[in-house]
Design a protein around this motif. Structure first.
Motif, PDB file in Angstrom:
ATOM      1  N   ALA A 219      -8.974   6.223  -4.045  1.00 42.62           N
ATOM      2  CA  ALA A 219      -8.563   6.327  -2.645  1.00 42.62           C
ATOM      3  C   ALA A 219      -9.672   6.993  -1.830  1.00 42.62           C
ATOM      4  CB  ALA A 219      -7.271   7.126  -2.534  1.00 42.62           C
TER       5      ALA A 219
ATOM      6  N   SER B 263     -10.263   1.698  -2.435  1.00 47.09           N
ATOM      7  CA  SER B 263      -9.251   1.244  -1.475  1.00 47.09           C
ATOM      8  C   SER B 263      -9.671   1.655  -0.069  1.00 47.09           C
ATOM      9  CB  SER B 263      -7.883   1.825  -1.820  1.00 47.09           C
ATOM     10  OG  SER B 263      -7.389   1.275  -3.015  1.00 47.09           O
TER      11      SER B 263
ATOM     12  N   THR C   8      -7.077   3.046   2.863  1.00 45.93           N
ATOM     13  CA  THR C   8      -6.203   4.196   2.601  1.00 45.93           C
ATOM     14  C   THR C   8      -6.686   5.468   3.278  1.00 45.93           C
ATOM     15  OG1 THR C   8      -7.410   4.681   0.546  1.00 45.93           O
ATOM     16  CG2 THR C   8      -5.428   3.294   0.374  1.00 45.93           C
TER      17      THR C   8
ATOM     18  N   PHE D 197      -1.568   7.144   4.974  1.00 41.28           N
ATOM     19  CA  PHE D 197      -0.480   6.296   4.507  1.00 41.28           C
ATOM     20  C   PHE D 197       0.202   5.612   5.671  1.00 41.28           C
ATOM     21  CE2 PHE D 197      -0.212   9.027   0.569  1.00 41.28           C
ATOM     22  CZ  PHE D 197      -0.520   8.003  -0.307  1.00 41.28           C
TER      23      PHE D 197
ATOM     24  N   HIS E  23      -2.556  -4.207   0.785  1.00 39.76           N
ATOM     25  CA  HIS E  23      -1.823  -3.139   0.098  1.00 39.76           C
ATOM     26  C   HIS E  23      -0.360  -3.528  -0.121  1.00 39.76           C
ATOM     27  CE1 HIS E  23      -3.169   0.990  -0.973  1.00 39.76           C
ATOM     28  NE2 HIS E  23      -1.886   1.187  -1.186  1.00 39.76           N
TER      29      HIS E  23
ATOM     30  N   GLN F  31       0.845  -0.664   4.075  1.00 41.83           N
ATOM     31  CA  GLN F  31       0.051   0.156   4.969  1.00 41.83           C
ATOM     32  C   GLN F  31       0.309  -0.181   6.444  1.00 41.83           C
ATOM     33  OE1 GLN F  31      -0.735   2.832   3.377  1.00 41.83           O
ATOM     34  NE2 GLN F  31      -2.937   2.835   3.739  1.00 41.83           N
TER      35      GLN F  31
END
Length: 367
Positions: A131, A157, A160, A163, A254, A258
């Protein structure tokens, strides 16, 4: 489990197994959860164009990813906290991936550590999801731990920085069950908070909205590992990721968790492949429920399709055996789709085998 013959059967089965806390966490999406459903529906809009009498008695699902073999082009996408679904958690998932000869991407937020997973499946192909966390030293430390025990790549990711708003989790609110830990982040406050794991708190404490594309080159130089940019949703960002050193592109929203209302991943795939596919491999996840979905993704240009929730459903129903059956179902469905579309190997799957309804109307025909 003998009566479960498709991925949807597993999805329905776990609804009677998991409690509301678990169902809310694993199955929820962002906001109105429109994208969760549209990821699946979008595959339906892509139609197959079977070619006949092409001598398909022998077929091969074998392919290569990052230069190494996989038995078929379906891998396991990163999802958090598998031990909530089954006591063996990521250990069972990794073993099933190993038995299937495919790739397991372990989440940074896993309930078994990198080392525990490596010990459980020492010969499997494993990548580590990372992340966007503020502590760069922590990122490097975890990545190097993964490299030491045989992980091949970092899946960053890039979507991210915080959240998304997951309403079902907020309504409960979601808490980590007793005895469950985030094994790769054990010293963090989220593991000792007596009120349980809180997404908002985790975001504020650890995730980095200030990250920029140069993070890819930083990770590459610090770890000497391939970096896969996951969460790409436009061709512009695919180009930026490759220009900043990404070794592969992972088209993903995601799983709709997200930002709600974005373009389904299968509909993004073509523009990304056309922009960077000559330079790097492109992967995709989101909404894959059938072997024919995998076929469509490969035909559009993906090197590999990954699945997230279906793996958790299999894990919840039957542990390692459940995960294995989910993978076997997709493998069989892909094989049959190849036979019925006139394809003998994964390498033969090409854009000629798929069209959208709009594209079908513009096909030029001649005799």
């Amino acid at each position: 489990m003998d009566k479960l013959v498709c991925i949807k059967d597993f999805m329905l089965a776990v609804e009677n197994i998991w409690d509301s806390n678990l169902n809310a966490y694993y199955n929820c999406g962002a906001d109105d959860e429109i994208t969760v459903q549209e990821n699946r529906d979008a595959f339906i809009r892509w139609k197959l164009r079977p070619r006949l009498l092409r001598g398909v008695s022998k077929r091969s699902l074998f392919t290569t990813v990052l230069g190494k073999p996989v038995n078929f082009p379906v891998g396991i996408a990163p999802t958090a906290m598998h031990q909530m679904a089954h006591p063996e958690g990521e250990l069972a998932t990794a073993r099933a991936a190993d038995n299937s000869g495919t790739i397991f991407i372990q989440s940074l937020h896993s309930t078994y550590s990198i080392e525990e997973v490596a010990h459980a499946a020492p010969n499997s192909r494993k990548w580590l999801q990372m992340a966007l966390i503020k502590d760069r030293n922590k990122m490097i430390e975890v990545a190097l731990r993964a490299k030491r025990v045989g992980f091949e790549a970092i899946v960053l990711s890039v979507d991210t920085c915080t959240f998304g708003i997951r309403r079902n989790i907020r309504r409960l609110p979601f808490k980590l069950p007793a005895g469950i830990r985030l094994a790769n982040l054990e010293e963090d406050e989220m593991n000792v908070n007596p009120d349980g794991f809180n997404f908002t708190q985790h975001s504020e404490l650890t995730l980095d909205c200030g990250a920029t594309w140069d993070l890819i080159q930083f990770l590459k130089s610090a770890t000497d590992m391939p970096i896969i940019a996951k969460g790409i949703q436009t061709f512009e960002d695919a180009v930026l990721a490759v220009n900043n050193g990404a070794d592969a592109i992972f088209v993903s929203n995601h799983g709709g968790r997200q930002l709600d209302g974005v373009i389904p991943t299968i509909d993004i795939l073509q523009e990304v492949v056309e922009s960077v596919g000559e330079h790097v491999e492109v992967y995709v996840d989101g909404g894959v429920m059938r072997g024919s979905d995998v076929f469509k993704a490969i035909a559009i240009g993906a090197k590999m399709a990954f699945i997230g929730r279906p793996i958790l459903w299999g894990l919840g129903v039957g542990g390692q055996e459940g995960v294995q059956k989910v993978l076997n179902i997709l493998k069989e469905e892909l094989d049959i789709t190849m036979a019925l579309t006139g394809v003998r190997s994964v390498s033969e799957i090409s854009p000629e085998f798929v069209r959208t309804v709009t594209q079908l109307k513009t096909l030029k025909t001649k005799c």
